[in-house]
Enzyme design. Structure first.
Site, PDB file in Angstrom:
ATOM      1  N   CYS A   1      36.305  44.119  43.261  1.00 38.52           N
ATOM      2  CA  CYS A   1      37.092  43.228  42.855  1.00 38.52           C
ATOM      3  C   CYS A   1      38.466  42.798  43.365  1.00 38.52           C
ATOM      4  CB  CYS A   1      37.054  42.882  41.339  1.00 38.52           C
ATOM      5  SG  CYS A   1      38.038  44.079  40.627  1.00 38.52           S
TER       6      CYS A   1
ATOM      7  N   HIS B   1      40.768  44.083  36.212  1.00 42.15           N
ATOM      8  CA  HIS B   1      40.216  42.904  37.086  1.00 42.15           C
ATOM      9  C   HIS B   1      40.465  42.185  38.073  1.00 42.15           C
ATOM     10  CE1 HIS B   1      36.676  40.291  38.895  1.00 42.15           C
ATOM     11  NE2 HIS B   1      36.463  39.880  37.979  1.00 42.15           N
TER      12      HIS B   1
ATOM     13  N   GLN C   1      30.720  39.972  44.060  1.00 46.65           N
ATOM     14  CA  GLN C   1      30.362  41.634  44.451  1.00 46.65           C
ATOM     15  C   GLN C   1      29.605  42.236  44.316  1.00 46.65           C
ATOM     16  OE1 GLN C   1      33.817  41.522  41.754  1.00 46.65           O
ATOM     17  NE2 GLN C   1      33.519  43.454  41.140  1.00 46.65           N
TER      18      GLN C   1
END
Length: 463
Positions: A269, A405, A263
């Site tokens: 994410c 995340h 990323q």
């Protein structure tokens, strides 16, 4: 064993216990316990310590706390806090009545790295609470503008810099700044290694010269407070079959997982977690694995915030509204927010809905084995310096309620532990490239809700 022997062993045990518990100066001492540096109690005592440092110094200006780099507590007839802090001079004179929190830092002053101990006694003397005390010795050293080759971490930092091709020049301002960040991070990694319950090791990953705040901003991106609240999703049903789930399973061996992606410095994410799940669902249902476009989500998903973060649950809804996803080859990843360039003629994959998945990790293995990879949220705090092995951190280092995340569970298994016995684990595909972790993967202990990995499990549906 006779009576005398029993009495001798009992006395010896008491004697050894007394030695183990006795601290310096006759104080009763327990072992050191690591504490979250951001804990409000730790911050309060760190600020108290800096106030005391100001009282003891003859300087003209007030010093102020920059950060608590590491904190430990110890039972010592109350509690002793062992603090590693950074302080810096402010523009406020000691004769000013300005509150320290309102004083601005003197940006031309060198920061100091201090080791401090604050003793907190809960006992009363004549009905009056005993105030905390700042213990001697107080050890402070100013950060240097140049790093010497004799410095303890110079070679380690140089090896890191060469491995990851960092371009900052030796003893430039950026080099010195990164060196001190690296040094603090290696202290943190050492703590993680000492406290690890599994087999994971921590060290100089490619993020070792970034502060935790910078790392979180650039390389995570799960945004629980995204523009739109998480939509209600149906609960995914567990398979009706009563046959036992295999002891290990990996969708990579079944051709349902694309290679590890990156990323870069974009908080996307959530998009990679989403596409990874859909790639797996599409292959399982349609027998064709396609690498799908994260950039389409970054640019065109208006329920989320592109590089500023998002949620898979929102992304599923947006994908349905857009009619599906283009392949990666048609809508390439750039890692920045750009104008939406969706061409519906290039859409190759669609989804029909999305579901929540159980947080029971035993049932998660059953769902994953039967249905495919699972999109999850996780607290990535422990992942910054992860080098490999099964990660099983204490919750104090990785709050399961602070998800930041988005990643993808693709399988599970069990590894033998050196000390703690067997380590059941999840195989988690990350989006930081194959030069991180276990060739781009994170192995997290299975069955203890590590870092909240079981609290936000979802999947798209493909019919």
């Amino acid at each position: 064993m006779n009576c005398f022997s029993n009495m001798f062993l009992a006395c010896l045990s008491v004697f050894l216990l007394a030695i183990a518990c006795e601290g310096f100066g006759g104080r009763k001492a327990g072992g050191l316990t690591y504490v979250n540096p951001e804990d409000l109690e730790v911050q309060a005592y760190a600020n108290f310590a800096v106030d005391e440092v100001n009282k003891r110094r003859n300087g003209f200006f007030k010093e102020k706390l920059v950060e608590v780099r590491q904190a430990q507590s110890q039972v010592v007839m109350g509690k002793m806090f062992h603090l590693n802090v950074t302080i810096q001079s402010t523009l406020c004179k000691k004769t000013d009545n300005t509150e320290l929190e309102d004083c601005k830092f003197d940006q031309n002053a060198k920061k100091e790295r201090c080791s401090l101990r604050v003793w907190v006694q809960p006992f009363l003397e004549l009905g009056v609470p005993v105030p905390p005390t700042l213990e001697d010795p107080i050890i402070c050293t100013k950060e240097s503008s140049k790093i010497s080759e004799s410095d303890s971490r110079f070679q380690e930092f140089e090896d890191f810099r060469a491995k990851f091709e960092r371009k900052y020049e030796v003893n430039s301002e950026e080099y010195v700044q990164k060196y001190y960040i690296f040094s603090d991070n290696m202290d943190t990694a050492k703590t993680y290694n000492e406290m690890e319950q599994g087999t994971a090791t921590y060290g100089a990953s490619k993020f070792a010269d970034m502060t935790p705040a910078e790392f979180k901003e650039k390389h995570t991106g799960l945004k629980v407070d995204a523009k739109k609240p998480t939509p209600h999703m149906r609960q995914g049903k567990l398979p009706a079959s009563t046959s036992p789930t295999p002891a290990s399973f990996d969708w990579r061996t079944k051709g349902a997982v694309t290679p590890v992606k990156n990323q870069a410095s974009c908080g996307s994410c959530w998009a990679f977690s989403t596409t990874g799940n859909i790639e797996g669902q599409w292959m399982i249902k349609k027998k064709h694995l396609l690498s799908l476009s994260e950039q389409q989500l970054v640019d065109c998903d208006k329920l989320d915030s592109g590089c500023e973060g998002g949620l898979p649950s929102n992304a599923y809804e947006s994908i349905i509204s857009m009619g599906g996803l283009e392949p990666e080859s048609q809508y390439k990843y750039k890692g920045v927010d750009e104008k939406c360039e969706l061409d519906k003629a290039d859409i190759k994959v669609y989804i029909n809905g999305s579901v929540n998945i159980t947080s029971d990790e035993s049932k998660m293995t059953t769902w994953l084995h039967s249905n495919g990879p699972i999109s999850i949220g996780i607290n990535a705090a422990m992942m910054q310096f992860y080098m490999g092995g099964v990660a099983h951190p204490f919750k104090i280092f990785c709050n399961p309620g602070s998800l930041d995340h988005g990643v993808l569970i693709v399988g599970y298994g069990t590894k033998a532990g050196i000390i703690w016995g067997e380590n059941p684990y999840w195989i988690i595909k990350n989006s930081w490239g194959p030069d991180w972790g276990e060739e781009g993967y994170y192995l997290a202990y299975r069955g203890d809700g590590v870092c909240g990995l079981n609290t936000m499990c979802t999947s798209a549906e493909v019919e």
